[in-house]
Design a protein around this motif. Structure first.
Motif, PDB file in Angstrom:
ATOM      1  N   GLU A  11     -34.752  65.440  -6.089  1.00 40.71           N
ATOM      2  CA  GLU A  11     -34.084  66.650  -6.139  1.00 40.71           C
ATOM      3  C   GLU A  11     -34.756  67.864  -5.820  1.00 40.71           C
ATOM      4  OE1 GLU A  11     -33.025  66.546 -10.476  1.00 40.71           O
ATOM      5  OE2 GLU A  11     -31.800  64.770 -10.234  1.00 40.71           O
ATOM      6  N   GLY A  12     -36.150  67.929  -6.088  1.00 40.85           N
ATOM      7  CA  GLY A  12     -36.744  68.937  -5.407  1.00 40.85           C
ATOM      8  C   GLY A  12     -37.003  69.968  -6.612  1.00 40.85           C
ATOM      9  N   PHE A  13     -37.669  70.967  -6.242  1.00 43.81           N
ATOM     10  CA  PHE A  13     -37.961  72.154  -7.460  1.00 43.81           C
ATOM     11  C   PHE A  13     -37.364  73.405  -7.027  1.00 43.81           C
ATOM     12  CE2 PHE A  13     -41.586  69.309  -7.018  1.00 43.81           C
ATOM     13  CZ  PHE A  13     -41.656  68.668  -8.136  1.00 43.81           C
ATOM     14  N   ARG A  14     -36.813  74.199  -7.954  1.00 41.30           N
ATOM     15  CA  ARG A  14     -36.098  75.370  -7.804  1.00 41.30           C
ATOM     16  C   ARG A  14     -37.071  76.152  -7.140  1.00 41.30           C
ATOM     17  NH1 ARG A  14     -31.366  77.729  -9.864  1.00 41.30           N
ATOM     18  NH2 ARG A  14     -31.359  75.861 -11.543  1.00 41.30           N
ATOM     19  N   GLY A  15     -36.713  77.137  -5.836  1.00 39.14           N
ATOM     20  CA  GLY A  15     -37.465  77.915  -5.253  1.00 39.14           C
ATOM     21  C   GLY A  15     -38.624  77.188  -4.522  1.00 39.14           C
ATOM     22  N   GLU A  16     -38.600  75.904  -4.219  1.00 44.60           N
ATOM     23  CA  GLU A  16     -39.689  75.411  -3.569  1.00 44.60           C
ATOM     24  C   GLU A  16     -39.417  75.765  -2.040  1.00 44.60           C
ATOM     25  OE1 GLU A  16     -38.512  71.119  -1.693  1.00 44.60           O
ATOM     26  OE2 GLU A  16     -38.824  70.986  -3.760  1.00 44.60           O
ATOM     27  N   LEU A  40     -52.692  71.968  10.866  1.00 41.30           N
ATOM     28  CA  LEU A  40     -51.911  71.333   9.717  1.00 41.30           C
ATOM     29  C   LEU A  40     -50.793  70.552  10.031  1.00 41.30           C
ATOM     30  CD1 LEU A  40     -48.958  72.786   9.074  1.00 41.30           C
ATOM     31  CD2 LEU A  40     -50.516  74.658   8.385  1.00 41.30           C
ATOM     32  N   THR A  41     -50.497  69.632   9.135  1.00 43.91           N
ATOM     33  CA  THR A  41     -49.253  69.034   9.256  1.00 43.91           C
ATOM     34  C   THR A  41     -48.172  68.955   8.410  1.00 43.91           C
ATOM     35  OG1 THR A  41     -50.243  67.157   8.251  1.00 43.91           O
ATOM     36  CG2 THR A  41     -50.592  66.758  10.453  1.00 43.91           C
ATOM     37  N   ASP A  42     -48.393  69.481   7.442  1.00 43.67           N
ATOM     38  CA  ASP A  42     -47.346  69.840   6.263  1.00 43.67           C
ATOM     39  C   ASP A  42     -48.113  71.051   5.440  1.00 43.67           C
ATOM     40  OD1 ASP A  42     -45.727  66.907   5.795  1.00 43.67           O
ATOM     41  OD2 ASP A  42     -47.610  67.015   6.753  1.00 43.67           O
ATOM     42  N   VAL A  43     -47.037  71.679   4.967  1.00 43.38           N
ATOM     43  CA  VAL A  43     -47.729  73.090   3.871  1.00 43.38           C
ATOM     44  C   VAL A  43     -46.380  73.109   3.017  1.00 43.38           C
ATOM     45  CG1 VAL A  43     -46.418  74.821   5.491  1.00 43.38           C
ATOM     46  CG2 VAL A  43     -48.385  75.245   3.799  1.00 43.38           C
ATOM     47  N   GLY A  44     -46.582  73.380   1.737  1.00 42.30           N
ATOM     48  CA  GLY A  44     -45.321  73.677   0.804  1.00 42.30           C
ATOM     49  C   GLY A  44     -45.784  74.487  -0.495  1.00 42.30           C
ATOM     50  N   PHE A  45     -44.760  74.780  -1.130  1.00 39.79           N
ATOM     51  CA  PHE A  45     -45.022  75.490  -2.485  1.00 39.79           C
ATOM     52  C   PHE A  45     -44.082  74.859  -3.417  1.00 39.79           C
ATOM     53  CE2 PHE A  45     -43.913  79.459  -5.243  1.00 39.79           C
ATOM     54  CZ  PHE A  45     -44.832  78.957  -5.872  1.00 39.79           C
ATOM     55  N   PHE A  46     -44.504  74.358  -4.492  1.00 41.71           N
ATOM     56  CA  PHE A  46     -43.634  73.933  -5.448  1.00 41.71           C
ATOM     57  C   PHE A  46     -43.843  74.712  -6.793  1.00 41.71           C
ATOM     58  CE2 PHE A  46     -44.283  69.200  -3.680  1.00 41.71           C
ATOM     59  CZ  PHE A  46     -43.286  69.537  -2.974  1.00 41.71           C
ATOM     60  N   PRO A  47     -42.957  75.623  -7.416  1.00 45.73           N
ATOM     61  CA  PRO A  47     -43.181  76.645  -8.288  1.00 45.73           C
ATOM     62  C   PRO A  47     -42.709  75.736  -9.605  1.00 45.73           C
ATOM     63  CG  PRO A  47     -41.221  76.971  -7.350  1.00 45.73           C
ATOM     64  CD  PRO A  47     -41.888  75.908  -6.249  1.00 45.73           C
ATOM     65  N   ARG A  48     -43.288  75.844 -10.543  1.00 49.79           N
ATOM     66  CA  ARG A  48     -43.014  75.179 -12.025  1.00 49.79           C
ATOM     67  C   ARG A  48     -42.761  73.970 -11.824  1.00 49.79           C
ATOM     68  NH1 ARG A  48     -46.020  77.549 -15.592  1.00 49.79           N
ATOM     69  NH2 ARG A  48     -44.503  76.896 -17.223  1.00 49.79           N
ATOM     70  N   ALA A  49     -43.379  73.012 -11.098  1.00 49.22           N
ATOM     71  CA  ALA A  49     -43.148  71.664 -10.757  1.00 49.22           C
ATOM     72  C   ALA A  49     -43.181  70.668 -12.026  1.00 49.22           C
ATOM     73  CB  ALA A  49     -43.783  70.957  -9.856  1.00 49.22           C
ATOM     74  N   LYS A  50     -42.158  70.886 -12.881  1.00 50.07           N
ATOM     75  CA  LYS A  50     -41.949  70.010 -14.107  1.00 50.07           C
ATOM     76  C   LYS A  50     -41.868  68.227 -13.368  1.00 50.07           C
ATOM     77  CE  LYS A  50     -39.467  69.397 -18.397  1.00 50.07           C
ATOM     78  NZ  LYS A  50     -38.459  70.172 -19.171  1.00 50.07           N
ATOM     79  N   ARG A  51     -42.671  67.399 -14.132  1.00 52.02           N
ATOM     80  CA  ARG A  51     -42.665  66.237 -13.779  1.00 52.02           C
ATOM     81  C   ARG A  51     -43.141  65.747 -12.410  1.00 52.02           C
ATOM     82  NH1 ARG A  51     -38.096  66.700 -17.138  1.00 52.02           N
ATOM     83  NH2 ARG A  51     -36.728  66.357 -15.366  1.00 52.02           N
ATOM     84  N   HIS A  52     -43.998  66.730 -11.749  1.00 52.43           N
ATOM     85  CA  HIS A  52     -44.392  66.453 -10.462  1.00 52.43           C
ATOM     86  C   HIS A  52     -45.336  65.477 -10.415  1.00 52.43           C
ATOM     87  CE1 HIS A  52     -46.897  68.225  -6.767  1.00 52.43           C
ATOM     88  NE2 HIS A  52     -46.224  67.133  -6.525  1.00 52.43           N
ATOM     89  N   TYR A  53     -45.263  64.377  -9.572  1.00 54.17           N
ATOM     90  CA  TYR A  53     -46.287  63.357  -9.667  1.00 54.17           C
ATOM     91  C   TYR A  53     -46.255  62.886  -8.307  1.00 54.17           C
ATOM     92  CZ  TYR A  53     -48.513  58.902 -10.657  1.00 54.17           C
ATOM     93  OH  TYR A  53     -49.559  58.007 -10.464  1.00 54.17           O
ATOM     94  N   ARG A  54     -47.543  62.362  -7.879  1.00 52.57           N
ATOM     95  CA  ARG A  54     -47.557  61.851  -6.569  1.00 52.57           C
ATOM     96  C   ARG A  54     -48.832  60.908  -6.471  1.00 52.57           C
ATOM     97  NH1 ARG A  54     -46.326  59.428  -2.611  1.00 52.57           N
ATOM     98  NH2 ARG A  54     -45.689  60.113  -0.537  1.00 52.57           N
ATOM     99  N   GLU A  55     -48.800  59.778  -6.060  1.00 52.43           N
ATOM    100  CA  GLU A  55     -49.814  58.993  -5.764  1.00 52.43           C
ATOM    101  C   GLU A  55     -49.710  58.171  -4.648  1.00 52.43           C
ATOM    102  OE1 GLU A  55     -49.648  55.908  -9.174  1.00 52.43           O
ATOM    103  OE2 GLU A  55     -51.271  54.919  -8.391  1.00 52.43           O
ATOM    104  N   ARG A  56     -50.971  57.892  -3.968  1.00 51.37           N
ATOM    105  CA  ARG A  56     -51.319  57.302  -2.593  1.00 51.37           C
ATOM    106  C   ARG A  56     -52.617  56.751  -2.918  1.00 51.37           C
ATOM    107  NH1 ARG A  56     -50.494  62.793  -1.190  1.00 51.37           N
ATOM    108  NH2 ARG A  56     -48.333  63.190  -0.104  1.00 51.37           N
TER     109      ARG A  56
END
Length: 307
Positions: A11-16, A40-56
């Motif tokens: 769903e993403g994060f509002r304002g990302e 760089l290959t990717d860049v981003g900003f996730f504001p108030r990233a509720k339930r943000h989780y990433r695993e590699r």
């Protein structure tokens, strides 16, 4: 949840903000000497990233730089030897870099989720930064934090424009600045008192380069013992204090010989040497040629431009 190579939707994060740079389509640009050093290959900003989780669990081939602007979260990195994981809590105005190829997971705090700026990057210059140490960098002041925000904003602005070689070079330089700001720019809370003292002594030497300072005078001025002064100078410059001062004098002599028409004895007197023959002997011993030869040659003294 941030996604990348798996292509799963979210769903993403509002304002990302998130940009994936198609480096494969610009292989010629990436091969440029000023780009391949850091890109760089990717860049981003996730504001108030509720339930943000990433695993590699196996990691990825890029380095991952995370900067927390507010809130809290955690980064866990798999240890290179063994199967353990080390946890790095990340709070406001803190950054950490996940090394390439290291298994990892990171996630926002449940009660106070973070806002994070992040960038994935590669490049030859990555080895010049302490990225493998996985240390959390603290930005003590609001000014330092604002500089970081400004640098990321530059990345976004350029990446939202045209993909040209010039922009690729510019992005590379900004990325280097982000890492330099994090790991090498002097910060109030990380600068050792000894290092500050050595800097003060060197500035004092520069201000008195035309005089014949002694070890006793310098130690007395800074209210230090000669042994302590010698110890910290050796530690931070690799030289004894008076050796360093002599090199400062001869560096200045080189500049005067090349930029003025002063006689050699006048250069000597200007730097506190009353005996021009002694000055010439010292100059020859340190620089390798006489002052006269230096003036009329293309020889560049190692210390003339600094180290």
């Amino acid at each position: 949840m941030e996604y990348r190579e798996e292509g799963t939707k979210r769903e993403g994060f509002r304002g990302e903000r998130m940009i994936v740079l198609p480096t494969e389509a610009f292989a010629e640009y990436v091969a440029h000497p000023l780009v391949r050093r850091m890109y760089l290959t990717d860049v981003g900003f996730f504001p108030r990233a509720k339930r943000h989780y990433r695993e590699r669990t196996e990691g990825i081939e890029e380095y991952i730089f995370l900067y927390c602007t507010e809130g809290r979260g955690s980064v866990e990195i798999r240890e290179k030897e063994g199967y353990g994981w080390k946890k790095y809590p990340l709070g406001q105005r803190e950054a950490v870099c996940i090394p390439a190829g290291c298994g990892h997971r990171y996630y926002a705090d449940e009660k106070n989720p973070w806002s994070i700026l992040w960038v994935h990057f590669k490049g030859e210059d990555a080895q010049l930064f302490p990225l493998e140490e996985c240390t959390v960098a603290h930005f003590a002041s609001e000014h330092a934090s604002n500089r970081m925000l400004f640098l990321f904003e530059l990345l976004f602005r350029v990446l939202e424009a045209n993909y040209t070689l010039g922009n690729f070079i510019y992005i590379s330089q900004v990325l280097e600045l982000i890492l330099a700001e994090t790991y090498y720019r002097e910060k109030h809370n990380t600068t050792g008192e000894q290092n500050k003292l050595v800097t003060s002594v060197i500035r004092y030497m520069y201000a008195h380069v035309q005089e014949n300072l002694s070890m006793e005078q310098i130690a007395e001025h800074f209210q230090l013992s000669k042994s302590y002064l010698h110890m910290i100078f050796q530690k931070y410059t690799g030289r004894a204090p008076m050796e360093f001062f002599t090199r400062l004098k001869l560096t200045e002599a080189c500049k005067l010989l090349r930029s003025t028409d002063l006689y050699i004895y006048e250069v000597a007197h200007r730097l506190g040497y009353q005996d021009p023959y002694y000055f010439s002997r010292c100059f020859h011993k340190e620089v390798g040629i006489s002052p006269k030869e230096y003036r009329h040659s293309d020889y560049a003294y190692l210390e003339e431009g600094g180290e």
